[in-house]
Design an enzyme around this catalytic site. Structure first.
Site, PDB file in Angstrom:
ATOM      1  N   CYS A  75       0.834  -1.330  -0.178  1.00  0.00           N
ATOM      2  CA  CYS A  75       0.060   0.048  -0.043  1.00  0.00           C
ATOM      3  C   CYS A  75       0.876   1.310  -0.080  1.00  0.00           C
ATOM      4  CB  CYS A  75      -0.994   0.276   1.294  1.00  0.00           C
ATOM      5  SG  CYS A  75      -2.059  -1.238   1.202  1.00  0.00           S
ATOM      6  N   ARG A  87       3.887  -0.322  -4.855  1.00  0.00           N
ATOM      7  CA  ARG A  87       3.487  -0.752  -3.526  1.00  0.00           C
ATOM      8  C   ARG A  87       2.166  -1.345  -3.534  1.00  0.00           C
ATOM      9  NH1 ARG A  87       6.842   1.514   0.344  1.00  0.00           N
ATOM     10  NH2 ARG A  87       5.508   0.874   1.874  1.00  0.00           N
ATOM     11  N   TRP A  91      -2.935  -2.647  -1.677  1.00  0.00           N
ATOM     12  CA  TRP A  91      -2.620  -4.103  -1.817  1.00  0.00           C
ATOM     13  C   TRP A  91      -3.521  -4.829  -0.895  1.00  0.00           C
ATOM     14  CZ3 TRP A  91      -0.635  -8.031   1.017  1.00  0.00           C
ATOM     15  CH2 TRP A  91      -0.306  -9.121   0.377  1.00  0.00           C
ATOM     16  N   ASN A 124      -1.798   2.099   5.734  1.00  0.00           N
ATOM     17  CA  ASN A 124      -0.940   0.907   5.342  1.00  0.00           C
ATOM     18  C   ASN A 124      -0.545   0.123   6.527  1.00  0.00           C
ATOM     19  OD1 ASN A 124       1.086  -0.597   3.985  1.00  0.00           O
ATOM     20  ND2 ASN A 124       2.571   0.959   3.847  1.00  0.00           N
ATOM     21  N   GLY A 125      -0.464  -1.046   6.387  1.00  0.00           N
ATOM     22  CA  GLY A 125      -0.428  -2.104   7.603  1.00  0.00           C
ATOM     23  C   GLY A 125      -1.607  -2.953   7.833  1.00  0.00           C
ATOM     24  N   GLU A 175      16.784 -18.169  -7.698  1.00  0.00           N
ATOM     25  CA  GLU A 175      16.258 -16.928  -8.026  1.00  0.00           C
ATOM     26  C   GLU A 175      15.655 -16.724  -9.444  1.00  0.00           C
ATOM     27  OE1 GLU A 175      15.693 -14.010  -6.404  1.00  0.00           O
ATOM     28  OE2 GLU A 175      15.658 -12.560  -7.988  1.00  0.00           O
ATOM     29  N   LYS A 204      12.056 -15.571 -10.253  1.00  0.00           N
ATOM     30  CA  LYS A 204      11.719 -14.163 -11.141  1.00  0.00           C
ATOM     31  C   LYS A 204      10.941 -14.890 -12.358  1.00  0.00           C
ATOM     32  CE  LYS A 204      13.005 -11.941  -9.736  1.00  0.00           C
ATOM     33  NZ  LYS A 204      13.401 -11.247  -8.598  1.00  0.00           N
ATOM     34  N   GLU A 230       7.180 -15.285 -11.133  1.00  0.00           N
ATOM     35  CA  GLU A 230       6.474 -13.833 -10.532  1.00  0.00           C
ATOM     36  C   GLU A 230       6.122 -12.987 -11.921  1.00  0.00           C
ATOM     37  OE1 GLU A 230      10.229 -11.585  -8.726  1.00  0.00           O
ATOM     38  OE2 GLU A 230       8.342 -11.066  -7.907  1.00  0.00           O
ATOM     39  N   HIS A 233      16.170 -36.697  -6.740  1.00  0.00           N
ATOM     40  CA  HIS A 233      15.498 -37.132  -5.515  1.00  0.00           C
ATOM     41  C   HIS A 233      13.926 -36.636  -5.710  1.00  0.00           C
ATOM     42  CE1 HIS A 233      19.358 -38.507  -3.774  1.00  0.00           C
ATOM     43  NE2 HIS A 233      19.812 -37.380  -4.292  1.00  0.00           N
ATOM     44  N   LYS A 272       5.542  -4.317  -3.979  1.00  0.00           N
ATOM     45  CA  LYS A 272       6.980  -4.573  -3.988  1.00  0.00           C
ATOM     46  C   LYS A 272       7.641  -4.484  -2.589  1.00  0.00           C
ATOM     47  CE  LYS A 272      11.293  -3.364  -5.541  1.00  0.00           C
ATOM     48  NZ  LYS A 272      12.087  -4.275  -6.393  1.00  0.00           N
TER      49      LYS A 272
HETATM   50  O1  M6R Z   1      12.530  -5.645   0.486  1.00  0.00           O
HETATM   51  P1  M6R Z   1      13.059  -6.939   0.541  1.00  0.00           P
HETATM   52  O2  M6R Z   1      14.337  -7.307  -0.118  1.00  0.00           O
HETATM   53  O3  M6R Z   1      12.953  -7.288   1.892  1.00  0.00           O
HETATM   54  O4  M6R Z   1      11.872  -7.951  -0.042  1.00  0.00           O
HETATM   55  C1  M6R Z   1      11.761  -9.093   0.382  1.00  0.00           C
HETATM   56  C2  M6R Z   1      10.706  -9.692  -0.852  1.00  0.00           C
HETATM   57  O5  M6R Z   1       9.792  -9.624  -0.789  1.00  0.00           O
HETATM   58  C3  M6R Z   1      11.547  -9.506  -2.069  1.00  0.00           C
HETATM   59  O6  M6R Z   1      12.894  -9.917  -2.440  1.00  0.00           O
HETATM   60  C4  M6R Z   1      10.725 -10.345  -3.235  1.00  0.00           C
HETATM   61  O7  M6R Z   1      10.880 -11.619  -3.308  1.00  0.00           O
HETATM   62  C5  M6R Z   1      11.001  -9.698  -4.794  1.00  0.00           C
HETATM   63  N1  M6R Z   1      10.525  -8.350  -5.202  1.00  0.00           N
HETATM   64  C6  M6R Z   1      10.671 -10.546  -5.864  1.00  0.00           C
HETATM   65  O8  M6R Z   1      11.276 -10.158  -6.883  1.00  0.00           O
END
Ligand code: M6R
Length: 596
Positions: free
Chosen positions: A2, A28, A74, A100-101, A470, A474, A477, A493, A591
């Protein structure tokens, strides 16, 4: 998670400023958006969908409006809808609130209000706030006291802002959720994050937990929990507004992938003493060699933590990485001899912050490895090492992952007495090598060839195992396709059952990460007819075993995985682009994840 924006000024451009701010905060949250314009009455506009839907709904000429608040959401409580979009108001429309929260005691507050005859129009936890303020006003409190008394009743994590009819004052408070104030010539700004107002001012005040702020066009007053006025420190943001724009790229993600050479140069600047083969991280000067290290992080940052943990272990420091959401001080050996490193781009991730707070409570030394100056992690940890990647707007983390890897490689080097001179040299070459990968990659052609795949798998070993995880994160997502990353040895396995001719496998085959063993796994994959794409610095050694090669320059074995990851970022980007996905704002994500 948010985004909040507020503006109060001497000109009449509040609506434009709020909409610009919401566009800058959309990373956000982007399932609905709204604004409250503080005129003689409060004019509220809100719409399900992205900020563009809200822009279409607001009047072209809103009249003279010099103050207001806005929000991009969000969803947590209730699905995306016009009704659940913020701002929320009391029954008479005298006060509007954005938040927010999560308000953990909202159900009890709501039940109490309903019992007293209040009617609610949304499913949100937020809506209790304006109703409670309404009661305080009716009890004769002034606006500031009413706001404060209600905030005092909230449990959970929140950043909250309110405006009232017929007033240009914005009231704000924070508890475990970020809020930053921008000081301008024509007025003052409030936001969850700096990109919301960076085009208007670079002078900021980061609100601390428990603080309240009152903003008028020409004054900002900050008070502590006891209500005493505090003298906040004013910081200058060292960004160019252009840093937060797309600079002609189709997507922020593409721009941020291409910014990696610059991001890594910034991360390394003044931190390499090459002639002495040393890393100079003054931020760590006061840290004694710890008995053990814990790294806590989430998502992409967790993958960087896995990578950093390997480097630290090799230097002889017992090191473990933890998903921050699973970290419990009482069940891990954390004490004053422990260094706990929080790896977090935003510096606000709720899971990571809780883990760091528990570590602080256990008297561990804490270090934030973060991209965000003034973030909660930066302020609450004993030490901070900024990764200096610059603003990252795309929800998918790209340049910040590379910067975290480099920062952790430097942390590992700085904490030991006998650093590897070859690593220090290799670090200084990384920016040019990343540029070479970007210039020469043909990941796009491969993405085009495999865009219809059923799923994508990624395998790696040792330093490349976190990069395999990773790569898969990527891919999933931003393409919404099934993707999994594995330590290459694990495939046989269980996951091998998923491998078919329609599941391309990206195999990270870089020197120094037990390439020969991974090549053995590649044979097992090919025997199941799956196409194999090698990402490698030794193409001559591997090309006869695989279907395609994505080449990266040779670096130090511990750093080549950073280069290999760039190829995987590009492959995901181009698959998502072919599929016409919402690359910068993937569905269901945000984000900055400020709820646990
Ligand atoms: O702001 P942060 O690095 O703590 O965020 C952690 C995750 O939410 C963040 O790395 C998320 O997995 C990525 N945006 C994915 O691309």
């Amino acid at each position: 998670m948010c985004g909040i924006i507020g503006y109060t000024g001497t000109d009449d451009s509040a609506l434009d400023i709020l909409l610009t701010g919401l566009n800058g905060l959309e990373y956000r949250g982007y399932d609905s958006a709204g604004v409250a314009l503080a005129n003689d009455s409060l004019d509220i506009y809100k719409r399900e969908g992205e900020v563009s839907a809200l822009e279409a709904a607001v009047p072209e000429a809103p009249g003279s409006v010099s103050a207001g608040i806005g929000h991009t959401r969000w969803s947590t409580h209730g699905p995306p809808s016009d009704e659940n979009a913020h701002p929320h108001t009391d029954e008479d429309g005298r006060v509007a609130v954005v938040h927010n929260g999560i308000i953990e005691n909202y159900q009890a507050l709501r039940d109490e209000l309903v019992a007293r005859g209040h009617e609610f129009t949304s499913d949100t936890d937020t809506e209790v706030i304006p109703h409670l303020i309404e009661e305080q006003l009716e009890a004769g409190e002034n606006r500031q006291t009413a706001f404060r008394q209600v905030v005092d009743r909230l449990e959970g994590s929140y950043a909250v802002a309110a405006v009232f009819e017929g007033s240009d004052v914005i009231y704000a408070a924070r508890h475990e959720s970020p809020l930053v104030i921008g000081l301008g010539d024509e007025g003052n700004y409030l936001a969850s994050d700096v990109p919301a107002f960076i085009e208007y001012t670079d002078q900021v005040i980061y609100l601390e937990d428990g603080e309240f702020a009152t903003l008028t066009p020409d004054e900002v007053v900050v008070r502590d929990e006891a209500g005493e006025i505090v003298e906040p420190s004013i910081e200058e943001i060292a960004w160019d507004p252009e840093d937060a724009g797309k600079s002609g790229y189709d997507h922020y993600m593409k721009k941020e992938i291409h910014e990696q050479p610059r991001a890594i140069r910034n991360c390394l600047r003044n931190r390499l003493a090459e002639f002495e083969d040393r890393v100079v991280l003054e931020e760590l000067d006061d840290i004694e060699r710890p008995a053990r290290i814990h790294l806590v992080a989430c998502g992409t940052s967790y993958h960087a933590a896995l990578y950093g943990a390997q480097l630290l272990r090799e230097h002889g420091i017992p090191t473990q990485s933890f998903l921050a959401s699973e970290y419990r001080a009482e069940s891990v050996a954390v004490d004053a001899e422990t260094l706990v490193i929080g790896v977090t781009q935003s510096g606000e991730t709720a899971d990571t912050m809780r883990a760091l707070r528990e570590a602080n409570g256990a008297e561990a030394t804490t270090l934030a490895v973060t991209n965000t100056v003034g973030s909660s992690a930066a302020r609450e940890c004993d030490h901070v090492c900024y990764v200096r990647a610059g603003p990252e707007i795309g929800v998918a983390a790209t340049k910040t992952f590379a910067s975290q890897q480099v920062a952790l490689a430097m942390v590992a080097t700085a904490l030991v007495d006998d650093p590897d001179p070859a690593l220090v040299d290799a670090l200084s070459e990384l920016p040019d090598q990343i540029q070479q990968v970007l210039d020469e990659s043909h990941a796009r052609a491969l993405a085009d060839a495999y865009v219809d795949a059923d799923a994508y798998f990624f395998v790696g070993r040792e330093y490349t195992a976190p990069v395999a995880l990773e790569g898969a994160l990527k891919m999933k997502e931003i393409t919404y396709k099934h993707a999994e990353g594995f330590a290459a040895g694990e495939l046989k396995h269980g996951p091998l059952a998923l491998v078919t001719a329609d599941t391309p496998v990206f195999a990270l085959l870089t020197e120094g990460s037990r390439l020969e063993k991974t090549l053995g796994n590649v044979k097992e994959i090919q025997a199941r007819d799956a196409p194999v794409i090698a990402v490698t610095d030794v193409p001559a050694e591997v090309e006869r075993y695989v279907d395609h090669v994505l080449e990266v320059p040779s670096s130090h074995p511990k750093l080549t995985p950073i280069l290999a990851n760039i190829q995987l970022q590009l492959a995901s980007y181009w698959v998502a682009n072919q599929l016409n996905r919402s690359i910068d704002k993937p569905r269901n994500l945000a984000k900055s994840v400020t709820v646990e």
